[in-house]
Enzyme design. Structure first.
Site: not given
Length: 189
Positions: A135, A144
Site C-alpha cells: 500500500h 525493476h
C-alpha cells in the site's frame, strides 16, 4: 491490438506470454538476432518495423538487471522512433492489482505479482514474478522489482533502481534513483 516486440531475449518470452494471454497479437519483433522461438517477422531496426506496422503498439522485450541497463531501457520510451506510439501496460492475468493501484505506460507486471491499494507505478517498470508492492508505495520510472522482492508500505523507489530477487524494502524507505538493492538484502533508509 497488434504489438511490436522490441528485443526478443529471455524477458521477451515472458512479455509475449503476457500479451498472448491478454488477447494481443504479436505482429513482428525488432532484434539484431533471430529468436527461434518466434514465428513472426524480424526487423533489425525499429523505424523499419514501425513503418511496416503503423498502428501497432510497442512492448519492451528486453529486461535489465543493472541501473545502467535500466536507464538504457527507459530511454527507449522517449526515442524519436517511438513518438506517438502506444506503450500499453501489460499485466499478467495471474497478477493481482487492486482497483486503485496505478501502472504507468509500458509497465510490465508478471504472474503472481501484487500491486496493493494506493500503489503508484511509473513508466516502463518491471514488477517481476511474485513481487509484492504494498500500500502507498511509489515506484519511479524504469525501475525493476525482481522476482519475489517485497516493497513494503509507503516506500519510494527511485527511477531506474534495481531491487534484487527476494529483497525486502522496509516500510517508508526511500531508495535513490539508480540504486541497487542486492538480492536477499533488507533495505531501510
Amino acid at each position: 491490438m497488434t504489438m511490436l516486440l522490441v528485443g526478443a531475449g529471455g524477458h521477451g518470452r515472458v512479455v509475449v506470454e503476457i500479451a498472448t494471454r491478454l488477447g494481443l497479437r504479436l505482429a513482428a519483433y525488432v532484434d539484431r538476432n533471430a529468436a527461434d522461438w518466434l514465428d513472426v517477422p524480424r526487423y533489425a531496426d525499429e523505424p523499419q518495423a514501425l513503418s511496416a506496422y503503423p498502428e501497432a503498439g510497442l512492448a519492451l522485450g528486453m529486461g535489465g538487471v543493472t541501473p545502467q541497463a535500466l536507464k538504457r531501457r527507459l530511454s527507449l520510451f522517449s526515442a524519436s522512433w517511438s513518438a506517438g506510439r502506444d506503450w500499453p501496460a501489460l499485466i499478467h492475468p495471474d497478477a493481482s492489482v487492486t482497483a486503485d493501484a496505478v501502472a504507468g505506460e509500458g509497465t510490465q507486471v508478471m504472474a503472481m505479482a501484487r500491486l496493493q491499494p494506493g500503489a503508484r507505478v511509473g513508466r516502463g517498470v518491471i514488477v517481476n514474478t511474485g513481487a509484492i508492492i504494498e500500500h502507498g508505495a511509489v515506484l519511479g520510472d524504469g525501475c525493476h522489482i525482481a522476482p519475489g522482492a517485497i516493497i513494503l508500505g509507503d516506500c519510494v523507489i527511485g527511477s531506474c533502481a534495481m531491487i534484487g530477487a527476494g529483497a525486502v524494502v522496509l516500510p517508508g524507505a526511500r531508495v535513490p534513483d539508480g540504486a541497487l538493492v542486492k538480492a536477499g538484502e533488507r533495505f531501510l533508509r
